[in-house]
Motif scaffolding. Structure first.
Motif, PDB file in Angstrom:
ATOM      1  N   GLU A  59      69.082  36.492  23.199  1.00  0.00           N
ATOM      2  CA  GLU A  59      67.857  36.491  22.401  1.00  0.00           C
ATOM      3  C   GLU A  59      67.283  37.895  22.264  1.00  0.00           C
ATOM      4  OE1 GLU A  59      63.702  33.952  22.069  1.00  0.00           O
ATOM      5  OE2 GLU A  59      65.175  33.485  23.609  1.00  0.00           O
ATOM      6  N   ILE A  64      66.205  38.742  18.477  1.00  0.00           N
ATOM      7  CA  ILE A  64      64.799  38.563  18.163  1.00  0.00           C
ATOM      8  C   ILE A  64      64.298  39.546  17.115  1.00  0.00           C
ATOM      9  CG2 ILE A  64      63.838  40.141  19.885  1.00  0.00           C
ATOM     10  CD1 ILE A  64      62.584  36.610  19.057  1.00  0.00           C
ATOM     11  N   SER A  94      63.670  33.877  14.121  1.00  0.00           N
ATOM     12  CA  SER A  94      62.609  33.146  14.787  1.00  0.00           C
ATOM     13  C   SER A  94      61.852  32.194  13.865  1.00  0.00           C
ATOM     14  CB  SER A  94      61.636  34.137  15.432  1.00  0.00           C
ATOM     15  OG  SER A  94      61.183  35.085  14.483  1.00  0.00           O
ATOM     16  N   GLU A 147      59.571  29.263  17.721  1.00  0.00           N
ATOM     17  CA  GLU A 147      59.546  30.104  18.915  1.00  0.00           C
ATOM     18  C   GLU A 147      59.157  29.363  20.182  1.00  0.00           C
ATOM     19  OE1 GLU A 147      56.754  32.997  17.595  1.00  0.00           O
ATOM     20  OE2 GLU A 147      58.227  34.154  16.475  1.00  0.00           O
TER      21      GLU A 147
END
Length: 327
Positions: A16, A20, A26, A29
């Motif tokens: 991640e 991200i 995303s 979340e």
């Protein structure tokens, strides 16, 4: 449970920290982790209906079938690798590891599946510009085992599917009422195709785009925005009878707090210098705040935000009194 031995779960989890920063990562979340489709297929056991030991439809089957349907309905249209988010992991172990301390378990001795799974598949060649933002047509769905009675015999299984757009600026999903079905019930994975074709056929893409374009035509002053937020907070404390007479809202208190914070701080959709905010920006503050919703109610809240903004817009355009608005 149907057991699939797991040689190495970690190699199928997506880092991640690397993803991200990618704008497409995303869409949700809250309490989730990113996994690969390969991980769902090879490393996860399949829950069963305990009364008859009949298998459920797995998360992998759901995502894989959706890919196949997109390829069939839209041949030649590029589809990106599914962005898959899971939560509420259910851990176990193989029989030979009974009594072994958890810290001593080998990877192949662990079993795992996820109670909830959400995914989105972007179709990057189908782009639209709405109010200066690039939107990409996207298809996805949600499966939540907590909404099934796994302690009974095999029954119709519930799935949620949507078709809509994703805002490239903030990865917010833009889902209309006719682009979402939260009551798809099927007895086999092969029935999903008919349900998805029905949903896609009823989705009015051009109308959805027009409605989002029109959001820029209306705005709230700072005073009106403050009034709206106050009404949001009051709504949950109204008696049930009064609530039924008002357009429902599904955002919770912490999400409302985030809307207020982003009204001031969001780099893309904050207020104007005079304190006013367009409905397009307000809509994106709603959908951004909704990304903190759990998987099993995320899509419903997203659609509720779209319906609420349109209801407010109709009230202003037609000069109709609205409980949430200050005139």
């Amino acid at each position: 449970m149907e057991l699939v031995l797991n040689s190495s779960i970690n190699e199928h989890l997506v880092d991640e920290n690397e993803i991200i920063n990618k704008p497409s990562s995303s869409f949700i979340e809250a309490n989730t982790e990113i996994v690969s489709l390969d991980h769902l297929e090879k490393d996860c056991i399949i829950p069963v209906f305990s009364k008859d030991n009949e298998s459920t439809i797995s998360h992998f089957q759901f995502v894989d079938k959706c890919q196949q349907i997109i390829q069939k309905l839209l041949p030649g249209v590029l589809q990106k690798t599914p962005d898959i988010r899971v939560s509420h992991v259910v851990k176990g172990r193989i029989p030979s590891a009974i009594g072994k301390p958890a810290k001593d378990l080998e990877e192949h001795e662990k079993t795992i599946y996820y109670e909830r799974c959400a995914f989105i598949i972007d179709l990057p060649s189908t782009k639209q510009i709405v109010n200066g933002n690039e939107l990409t047509l996207s298809i996805g769905g949600v499966r939540a085992y907590n909404q099934e009675n796994l302690y009974s015999k095999k029954s119709m299984e519930k799935f949620k599917v949507f078709i809509g757009f994703k805002n490239k600026v903030c990865t917010n999903l833009c889902i209309s009422t006719d682009g979402f079905s939260n009551e798809i019930r099927i007895s086999s994975i092969y029935e999903l195709e008919d349900k998805m074709i029905e949903l896609f056929s009823n989705y009015k893409r051009d109308n959805h785009l027009r409605m989002m374009e029109r959001m820029i035509e209306h705005k709230l002053s700072e005073t009106q925005f403050a009034h709206l937020i106050g009404k949001f907070r009051m709504f949950t404390h109204l008696d049930k009878h009064t609530q039924k007479s008002i357009f429902p809202i599904s955002l919770n208190d912490s999400q409302i707090n985030n809307i207020v914070k982003d009204y001031y701080q969001c780099p893309n959709f904050s207020r104007s210098p005079d304190g006013s905010i367009s409905f397009w920006n307000l809509y994106n503050l709603f959908t951004e705040a909704n990304k903190s919703s759990y998987i099993d109610n995320n899509l419903e809240r997203n659609v509720n935000a779209y319906e609420l903004i349109n209801d407010l817009g109709k009230s202003i355009q037609n000069n109709i009194p609205n409980w949430f608005l200050h005139y």
